[in-house]
Design a protein around this motif. Structure first.
Motif, PDB file in Angstrom:
ATOM      1  N   ARG A  16      22.915  12.781 -42.743  1.00  0.00           N
ATOM      2  CA  ARG A  16      21.941  13.608 -43.461  1.00  0.00           C
ATOM      3  C   ARG A  16      22.507  14.948 -43.909  1.00  0.00           C
ATOM      4  O   ARG A  16      22.281  15.359 -45.033  1.00  0.00           O
ATOM      5  N   HIS A  17      23.188  15.659 -43.031  1.00  0.00           N
ATOM      6  CA  HIS A  17      23.712  16.993 -43.366  1.00  0.00           C
ATOM      7  C   HIS A  17      25.107  17.152 -42.790  1.00  0.00           C
ATOM      8  O   HIS A  17      25.341  16.810 -41.629  1.00  0.00           O
ATOM      9  N   TRP A  18      26.026  17.674 -43.601  1.00  0.00           N
ATOM     10  CA  TRP A  18      27.399  17.876 -43.157  1.00  0.00           C
ATOM     11  C   TRP A  18      28.069  18.841 -44.114  1.00  0.00           C
ATOM     12  O   TRP A  18      27.751  18.871 -45.310  1.00  0.00           O
ATOM     13  N   GLN A  19      28.973  19.656 -43.604  1.00  0.00           N
ATOM     14  CA  GLN A  19      29.748  20.531 -44.473  1.00  0.00           C
ATOM     15  C   GLN A  19      31.120  20.776 -43.863  1.00  0.00           C
ATOM     16  O   GLN A  19      31.300  20.672 -42.656  1.00  0.00           O
ATOM     17  N   TYR A  28      29.707  20.328 -49.269  1.00  0.00           N
ATOM     18  CA  TYR A  28      28.458  20.076 -48.566  1.00  0.00           C
ATOM     19  C   TYR A  28      27.990  18.660 -48.860  1.00  0.00           C
ATOM     20  O   TYR A  28      28.020  18.210 -50.010  1.00  0.00           O
ATOM     21  N   TRP A  29      27.542  17.931 -47.839  1.00  0.00           N
ATOM     22  CA  TRP A  29      26.903  16.619 -47.994  1.00  0.00           C
ATOM     23  C   TRP A  29      25.456  16.775 -47.582  1.00  0.00           C
ATOM     24  O   TRP A  29      25.153  17.241 -46.487  1.00  0.00           O
ATOM     25  N   GLY A  30      24.557  16.386 -48.439  1.00  0.00           N
ATOM     26  CA  GLY A  30      23.145  16.479 -48.108  1.00  0.00           C
ATOM     27  C   GLY A  30      22.283  16.151 -49.303  1.00  0.00           C
ATOM     28  O   GLY A  30      22.757  15.586 -50.292  1.00  0.00           O
ATOM     29  N   TYR A  40      21.289  11.639 -51.952  1.00  0.00           N
ATOM     30  CA  TYR A  40      22.279  12.392 -51.189  1.00  0.00           C
ATOM     31  C   TYR A  40      23.614  12.344 -51.905  1.00  0.00           C
ATOM     32  O   TYR A  40      23.914  11.403 -52.621  1.00  0.00           O
TER      33      TYR A  40
END
Length: 97
Positions: A16-19, A28-30, A40
């Motif tokens: 879901r969320h990663w940076q 940024y991944w999201g 996403y």
């Protein structure tokens, strides 16, 4: 209309969320903005990404992100409830099947 069953499957928090920082740029991944075609994706803060929509930092960051999902990749969390690939936090995601 077909009926769906909602099932919960475990996944790494990086789904879901990663940076990460690659060559001094934040990748940024999201969730993408509402006008984007997909829900996403990866976004970089460099000028190349802003102008072209892609850059050399994104492929480098993709190799760093875990993205483990029990439904897709199989496996179970470790005994202490961590991701079996990266050791990060595990969360439950709901899917309609």
């Amino acid at each position: 209309m077909p009926d769906f069953n909602v099932e919960a499957h475990l996944c790494c928090e990086t789904v879901r969320h990663w940076q990460a920082t690659v060559e001094g740029h934040l990748v940024y991944w999201g969730p993408l903005p509402p006008q984007a075609a997909y829900g996403y994706g990866m976004i970089c803060d460099c000028k190349g990404y802003r102008f072209r929509g892609t850059c050399r930092h994104v492929p480098q960051a993709e190799t760093m992100r875990c993205g483990w999902q029990a439904f897709v990749h199989g496996g179970e969390p470790t005994e202490d409830g961590r991701c079996p690939r990266c050791g990060g936090q595990v969360t439950a995601e709901r899917y309609a099947v």
